[in-house]
Design a protein around this motif. Structure first.
Motif, PDB file in Angstrom:
ATOM      1  N   GLN A 192       0.832  -1.345  -0.042  1.00 56.46           N
ATOM      2  CA  GLN A 192       0.049   0.131   0.138  1.00 56.46           C
ATOM      3  C   GLN A 192       1.036   1.250   0.014  1.00 56.46           C
ATOM      4  O   GLN A 192       0.406   2.196  -0.481  1.00 56.46           O
ATOM      5  CB  GLN A 192      -1.014  -0.162   1.122  1.00 56.46           C
ATOM      6  CG  GLN A 192      -2.111  -0.993   1.180  1.00 56.46           C
ATOM      7  CD  GLN A 192      -1.576  -2.454   1.783  1.00 56.46           C
ATOM      8  OE1 GLN A 192      -0.236  -2.470   2.075  1.00 56.46           O
ATOM      9  NE2 GLN A 192      -2.154  -3.438   1.919  1.00 56.46           N
ATOM     10  N   VAL A 193       1.963   1.146   0.646  1.00 60.05           N
ATOM     11  CA  VAL A 193       3.043   2.233   0.731  1.00 60.05           C
ATOM     12  C   VAL A 193       3.292   2.946  -0.769  1.00 60.05           C
ATOM     13  O   VAL A 193       3.513   3.968  -0.789  1.00 60.05           O
ATOM     14  CB  VAL A 193       4.120   2.251   1.792  1.00 60.05           C
ATOM     15  CG1 VAL A 193       4.944   3.358   1.447  1.00 60.05           C
ATOM     16  CG2 VAL A 193       3.631   1.920   2.924  1.00 60.05           C
ATOM     17  N   ALA A 194       3.432   1.880  -1.446  1.00 69.57           N
ATOM     18  CA  ALA A 194       4.155   2.058  -2.818  1.00 69.57           C
ATOM     19  C   ALA A 194       3.047   2.232  -3.829  1.00 69.57           C
ATOM     20  O   ALA A 194       3.495   2.697  -5.134  1.00 69.57           O
ATOM     21  CB  ALA A 194       5.077   0.859  -3.237  1.00 69.57           C
ATOM     22  N   LEU A 195       1.773   2.177  -3.803  1.00 73.87           N
ATOM     23  CA  LEU A 195       0.716   2.436  -4.819  1.00 73.87           C
ATOM     24  C   LEU A 195       0.830   3.768  -5.451  1.00 73.87           C
ATOM     25  O   LEU A 195       0.907   3.862  -6.668  1.00 73.87           O
ATOM     26  CB  LEU A 195      -0.655   2.004  -4.178  1.00 73.87           C
ATOM     27  CG  LEU A 195      -0.958   0.805  -3.895  1.00 73.87           C
ATOM     28  CD1 LEU A 195      -2.221   0.534  -3.367  1.00 73.87           C
ATOM     29  CD2 LEU A 195      -0.564  -0.127  -4.927  1.00 73.87           C
ATOM     30  N   ILE A 196       0.733   4.751  -4.601  1.00 72.14           N
ATOM     31  CA  ILE A 196       0.869   6.054  -5.210  1.00 72.14           C
ATOM     32  C   ILE A 196       2.099   6.582  -5.905  1.00 72.14           C
ATOM     33  O   ILE A 196       2.310   6.825  -7.184  1.00 72.14           O
ATOM     34  CB  ILE A 196       0.532   7.301  -4.068  1.00 72.14           C
ATOM     35  CG1 ILE A 196      -1.022   6.892  -3.486  1.00 72.14           C
ATOM     36  CG2 ILE A 196       0.673   8.705  -4.648  1.00 72.14           C
ATOM     37  CD1 ILE A 196      -1.158   7.971  -2.386  1.00 72.14           C
ATOM     38  N   PRO A 197       3.119   6.360  -4.999  1.00 74.11           N
ATOM     39  CA  PRO A 197       4.665   6.832  -6.057  1.00 74.11           C
ATOM     40  C   PRO A 197       4.710   5.692  -7.403  1.00 74.11           C
ATOM     41  O   PRO A 197       5.213   6.365  -8.358  1.00 74.11           O
ATOM     42  CB  PRO A 197       5.696   6.238  -5.019  1.00 74.11           C
ATOM     43  CG  PRO A 197       5.093   6.198  -3.584  1.00 74.11           C
ATOM     44  CD  PRO A 197       3.567   5.824  -4.046  1.00 74.11           C
ATOM     45  N   VAL A 198       4.185   4.429  -7.291  1.00 75.07           N
ATOM     46  CA  VAL A 198       4.451   3.662  -8.425  1.00 75.07           C
ATOM     47  C   VAL A 198       3.346   4.213  -9.401  1.00 75.07           C
ATOM     48  O   VAL A 198       3.908   4.180 -10.885  1.00 75.07           O
ATOM     49  CB  VAL A 198       4.433   2.152  -8.158  1.00 75.07           C
ATOM     50  CG1 VAL A 198       4.483   1.268  -9.341  1.00 75.07           C
ATOM     51  CG2 VAL A 198       5.620   1.726  -7.328  1.00 75.07           C
ATOM     52  N   ALA A 199       2.416   4.592  -9.294  1.00 73.65           N
ATOM     53  CA  ALA A 199       1.407   5.001 -10.005  1.00 73.65           C
ATOM     54  C   ALA A 199       1.992   6.294 -10.836  1.00 73.65           C
ATOM     55  O   ALA A 199       1.612   6.371 -12.099  1.00 73.65           O
ATOM     56  CB  ALA A 199       0.019   5.382  -9.309  1.00 73.65           C
ATOM     57  N   LYS A 200       2.479   7.133  -9.961  1.00 74.11           N
ATOM     58  CA  LYS A 200       3.069   8.278 -10.574  1.00 74.11           C
ATOM     59  C   LYS A 200       3.979   8.147 -11.754  1.00 74.11           C
ATOM     60  O   LYS A 200       4.185   8.443 -12.967  1.00 74.11           O
ATOM     61  CB  LYS A 200       3.613   9.483  -9.782  1.00 74.11           C
ATOM     62  CG  LYS A 200       2.345   9.919  -8.829  1.00 74.11           C
ATOM     63  CD  LYS A 200       3.080  10.894  -7.711  1.00 74.11           C
ATOM     64  CE  LYS A 200       1.690  11.421  -7.134  1.00 74.11           C
ATOM     65  NZ  LYS A 200       2.503  12.459  -5.953  1.00 74.11           N
ATOM     66  N   LEU A 201       5.070   7.032 -11.249  1.00 71.96           N
ATOM     67  CA  LEU A 201       6.110   6.476 -12.012  1.00 71.96           C
ATOM     68  C   LEU A 201       5.297   6.022 -13.484  1.00 71.96           C
ATOM     69  O   LEU A 201       5.943   6.229 -14.505  1.00 71.96           O
ATOM     70  CB  LEU A 201       6.978   5.535 -11.620  1.00 71.96           C
ATOM     71  CG  LEU A 201       8.255   5.101 -12.102  1.00 71.96           C
ATOM     72  CD1 LEU A 201       9.130   6.186 -12.493  1.00 71.96           C
ATOM     73  CD2 LEU A 201       8.859   3.990 -11.384  1.00 71.96           C
TER      74      LEU A 201
END
Length: 303
Positions: free
Chosen positions: A148-157
């Motif tokens: 869950q921590v990486a969902l937003i950063p990876v989505a932006k990437l």
């Protein structure tokens, strides 16, 4: 024969049995092979399969029968069973596309994780290079990072790389978050391989790739098979990652079934047949690798 010292005679030869003593793991496995334990395990397995059987029966009943009574009524009303739900499901182009998308996501995610993690685990186990211990610590540290921590950063990437909403993006996410556990698991197994085998192969002139292919892979087959089952099931049954990174055209079967959750009582026939259809492929995969899976689970128990 073994020689023991005594006060009176000095030396006495005492016969000692040459049969090796069985370890605690071997005795436990022998006890679990008893008839009473097997009957108990069979009863537990049958009890565990009751919900699966109920789901299968519900998938063979029409909407009216499922909403008016429970699935157990088929024992008194077997005429309620019908294959019409599966015919309607397979005629739905959205469901068929989502089923194929699930295959396109699960198979590459599993293969890439197995190949990369096996190579990395061998390097971290048997190849000396600067920073190997620190890299191992990094892999262990990545195990505690929640998805869950990486969902937003990876989505932006993925948005910047034009991968958002594609099957490739979903596969890359599963591979990235599947590698730490896979490397950790295989490294622990590979480090248990006797060093003499590796050294003997190197003395015979074998290169690292040949050692990996001819020595490590045959011995590590049970662990690799177990990891294959776990990784495939995790990806096949995933819903969260697919909801975030997949668009309607690349959504897997879990997302397609979720879209039917409008009123549970009115579409239980469609949900049950779709859920049971999604169980078929993982079940076949488990049965195909069952022998190696059991070997991987019991590895080291009889040592």
């Amino acid at each position: 024969m073994t020689t023991l010292m005594t006060r009176e005679t000095g030396q006495v030869e005492v016969p000692v049995s040459g049969a090796p003593r069985r370890g605690g793991g071997a005795r436990l496995v022998a006890r679990l092979g008893g008839g009473a334990v097997q009957v108990l395990l069979a009863l537990v397995a049958l009890f565990w399969l009751v919900p699966v059987f109920g789901l299968f029966v519900a998938s063979l009943r029409d909407e009216q029968a499922n909403t008016s009574s429970g699935w157990w009524t088929i024992f008194t009303k077997p005429a309620e069973l019908t294959a019409g739900n599966y015919a309607s499901l397979l005629a739905d182009s959205t469901v068929l596309r989502s089923f194929l998308n699930t295959v396109y996501i699960a198979v590459p995610s599993t293969v890439l994780v197995i190949v990369i993690s096996a190579l990395a685990a061998y390097a971290l186990s048997w190849i000396d290079f600067p920073g190997r211990d620190w890299l191992t610590l990094v892999v262990v540290a990545l195990l505690v990072m929640p998805i869950q921590v990486a969902l937003i950063p990876v989505a932006k990437l993925f948005g910047a790389l034009d991968l958002f909403g594609t099957i490739t993006g979903v596969v890359l996410f599963h591979v990235a978050f599947g590698l730490p556990f896979a490397i950790f698991l295989l490294r622990n197994f590979f480090t248990g391989i006797p060093r003499d085998l590796i050294e003997a192969a190197r003395m015979d002139g074998a290169k690292e790739w040949l050692i990996f292919r001819r020595v490590i892979l045959p011995i590590g087959k049970p662990a690799i098979a177990s990891l294959t089952i776990f990784q495939f099931l995790w990806v096949w049954n995933d819903l969260l990652v697919a909801l975030v990174f997949a668009d309607p055209d690349s959504a897997p079967l879990t997302v397609a079934l979720r879209s039917q959750l409008r009123q549970f009582g009115s579409n239980i026939d469609l949900l049950a047949s779709g859920a049971f259809l999604s169980m078929v492929v993982p079940l076949v995969a488990f049965l195909a690798f069952q022998r190696y899976f059991v070997q991987g689970v019991l590895a080291g128990s009889t040592k």
